[in-house]
Design an enzyme around this catalytic site. Structure first.
Site, PDB file in Angstrom:
ATOM      1  N   ASP A 194       0.837  -1.196   0.000  1.00  0.00           N
ATOM      2  CA  ASP A 194       0.000   0.000   0.000  1.00  0.00           C
ATOM      3  C   ASP A 194       0.873   1.248   0.000  1.00  0.00           C
ATOM      4  OD1 ASP A 194      -2.324   1.495   0.256  1.00  0.00           O
ATOM      5  OD2 ASP A 194      -2.203   1.515   2.438  1.00  0.00           O
ATOM      6  N   THR A 238      -3.068   5.658  -4.116  1.00  0.00           N
ATOM      7  CA  THR A 238      -1.996   6.457  -3.498  1.00  0.00           C
ATOM      8  C   THR A 238      -0.715   6.359  -4.316  1.00  0.00           C
ATOM      9  OG1 THR A 238      -1.651   4.548  -2.067  1.00  0.00           O
ATOM     10  CG2 THR A 238      -2.846   6.383  -1.148  1.00  0.00           C
ATOM     11  N   THR A 239      -0.403   5.138  -4.754  1.00  0.00           N
ATOM     12  CA  THR A 239       0.825   4.944  -5.547  1.00  0.00           C
ATOM     13  C   THR A 239       0.717   5.716  -6.860  1.00  0.00           C
ATOM     14  OG1 THR A 239       0.930   2.733  -4.591  1.00  0.00           O
ATOM     15  CG2 THR A 239       2.403   3.187  -6.416  1.00  0.00           C
ATOM     16  N   ASP A 273      -8.922  -0.406   1.994  1.00  0.00           N
ATOM     17  CA  ASP A 273      -8.907   0.246   0.680  1.00  0.00           C
ATOM     18  C   ASP A 273     -10.158  -0.111  -0.110  1.00  0.00           C
ATOM     19  OD1 ASP A 273      -6.530   1.364   1.216  1.00  0.00           O
ATOM     20  OD2 ASP A 273      -5.399   0.476  -0.418  1.00  0.00           O
TER      21      ASP A 273
END
Length: 552
Positions: free
Chosen positions: A65, A98-99, A391
């Site tokens: 994550d 997020t990445t 998530d």
């Protein structure tokens, strides 16, 4: 930093402060931001790898994550910290992507660096990036398609996409089923979803497949007295925010007792007070009490005799969720206990889960709060499962709220890249260069997906572009068969908000970092840049592996 005045040097900043200005400052900040993006890049996509992070006391976190990785890495450099901020914002807003946000931000800065070398002014680049980001939002809205909040098959696909590439891959179907069920249960009539109403309890022991959803609540407590029943069916539940013990005076008071029989009378009165309270509870018809405060020993005895199941010191958040799940209301005064305040559940049971007693409140009629139990073989597995589930829950919640999704697998990025190039040529001027840079920066997402899957990124990009030029807007990269495929049909879909948020935050952070042309770091232990003497002691740049000073 000093000024010359009649041949005499005047210090403006404290001694030992360092100042980097102009192109040096920019390239240093960009290098730091790129290093952060590089750290998470390999985790992107279904074939992304995990990171193992070990902190100072030796605790291990194994995760895929993006935001967890960046939070656990102790990042010092100010520009790098800004990249961590966009990951946090992305996590707060949508829970996934997020990445993507960080990788796109890093790539935008990399492209900006090439433009800076061609002497394009940072303000021009910033303006072009802003225009491109706005245009990208418009295009994304066109690409999005609608989802009905009760379309379970589609919601399951969305949960699957969010969990792909995380450690929960193996029993994805089972978990996605639980997630969609949980979200549809806690969603309010107007379509808002508060994720806090889904409680995730993790227990080590058993396998991932043993995870289950409880239509109600799980509370990590045990009943207060062994004489109480272990199972209560047709439970009438009293949620109490008051202590079941005798009243103590609020002010300091002394009671002077002169003879032993007075003491006995005093004690009897205390006991009578407690009995009165317990009788009030019994009179309301409640057979289960969840108390936020304490329950006195004598009271425990009376409650047990009346066959009432009682739990004390329940967390406030748990009491609130119980109220939502059972339809009861929280009572704050003993005198206000009444039958209409009670909540209802089909069954309340104390069970052992992995060797610990837990209380299950089940079979609630219309639970607006539910619990998911996740199990796994080791702590690390369960922790990563929890992150994946969080998530997926957030993402499904976002879709139920917004009702809009886009294809995944790099499809929107390729389409945006093509459409922004067309837009750039219509804008003209120097801003055109920046918009084109923005367009090619977006291709980093499909490119990274290909690289992480061990495919040739250039071949894949060419194939994808060709597919999109023919008008196949939902074609993305199928990393398992190494060819472009229709992502919408394959069921690889993401919420629109994941993409819009990621692109706007990435553009904002890139513009912010680009506009900095002067870094003034005050001296002082701990922060700031190393002084020249310290640098020399480290053996020049070599000691830092060629990282810009202050990066790690």
């Amino acid at each position: 930093m000093s000024a010359q005045l009649g041949g005499q040097q005047i210090l403006i900043l404290k001694e030992g402060s360092s100042r980097t200005r102009g192109r040096d400052a920019q390239s240093m900040n960009i290098a730091a931001a790129k290093a952060v993006a590089a750290a998470v890049r390999t985790t992107l996509g279904p074939k992304g790898m995990d990171k193992m992070l070990v902190d100072t006391i030796g605790d291990v976190v194994i995760t895929n994550d993006g935001v967890t990785i960046l939070k656990e890495m102790d990042i010092e450099h100010p520009a790098a910290k800004m990249m961590v901020e966009i990951a946090k914002t992305q996590d707060d807003e949508v829970g996934d992507g997020t990445t993507t946000a960080v990788v796109v931000g890093g790539e935008l800065l990399k492209k900006a660096e090439d433009l800076l070398e061609q002497d394009v002014h940072p303000t021009v680049i910033a303006q072009g990036y802003r225009q491109a980001a706005e245009k990208a939002q418009e295009i994304l809205k066109e690409l999005a398609f609608d989802v009905k909040p009760n379309d379970v098959a589609m919601l399951t696909k969305i949960a699957e996409t969010a969990m792909t590439g995380k450690g929960a891959e193996s029993s994805k179907e089972k978990l996605c089923g639980l997630i969609v069920k949980a979200i549809t249960m806690v969603a309010d009539e107007d379509g808002t979803v508060d994720i806090d109403n889904v409680k995730v309890e993790k227990k080590v022991g058993g396998s991932i497949d043993d995870s289950e959803i409880i239509e109600g609540m799980i509370i990590d407590k045990e009943r207060v007295h062994p004489g109480m029943p272990k199972v209560v069916t047709d439970a009438k539940i009293l949620l109490l925010n008051a202590a079941i013990e005798f009243k103590k005076t609020e002010v300091d008071a002394e009671i002077s007792i002169t003879s032993p029989d007075q003491l006995q009378m005093f004690l009897d009165e205390e006991e009578k007070m407690i009995k009165t309270i317990v009788n009030k509870v019994i009179a309301s018809g409640a057979n289960v009490v969840f108390c936020q405060k304490g329950i006195d020993d004598i009271a425990q005895h009376y409650l047990a005799k009346a066959g009432i199941f009682a739990v004390r010191r329940v967390k406030k958040s748990d009491i609130e969720k119980l109220a939502r799940a059972t339809g009861g209301s929280v009572v704050s005064s003993i005198d206000a206990i009444a039958e209409e305040e009670l909540g209802i559940a089909g069954k309340i049971e104390e069970k052992k889960v992995s060797g610990e007693e837990m209380i299950f409140v089940e079979e609630c009629k219309n639970p607006k709060a539910v619990s998911i139990i996740i199990k796994g073989g080791t702590d690390h597995v369960v922790d990563e499962l929890e992150r994946a589930i969080e998530d997926a829950l957030r993402v499904v919640g976002v879709v139920v709220e917004d009702k809009k999704v886009v294809a995944g697998g790099g499809a929107p990025e390729i389409e945006l890249s093509l459409r922004l190039r067309e837009y750039a040529s219509s804008v003209g001027g120097r801003a055109q260069l920046a918009i084109e840079a923005f367009a090619s920066a977006l291709e980093i997402i499909p490119r990274t997906l290909a690289e992480n899957a061990g495919l040739d990124p250039i071949d894949m990009l060419v194939d994808l572009r060709a597919a999109h030029e023919k008008g196949n807007k939902t074609f993305g990269l199928n990393v398992f068969e190494a060819k472009p495929a229709d992502m919408k049909e394959a069921g690889v879909v993401e919420p629109l908000r994941v993409k819009t948020q990621a692109i706007s935050s990435a553009a904002e952070v890139a513009v912010m970092i680009l506009r900095i042309d002067d870094v003034i770091a005050s001296s002082g232990k701990g922060g700031g840049m190393p002084s020249e003497e310290e640098m020399a002691a480290m053996g020049g740049m070599g000691g830092m592996g060629g990282m810009p000073p202050g990066m790690m």
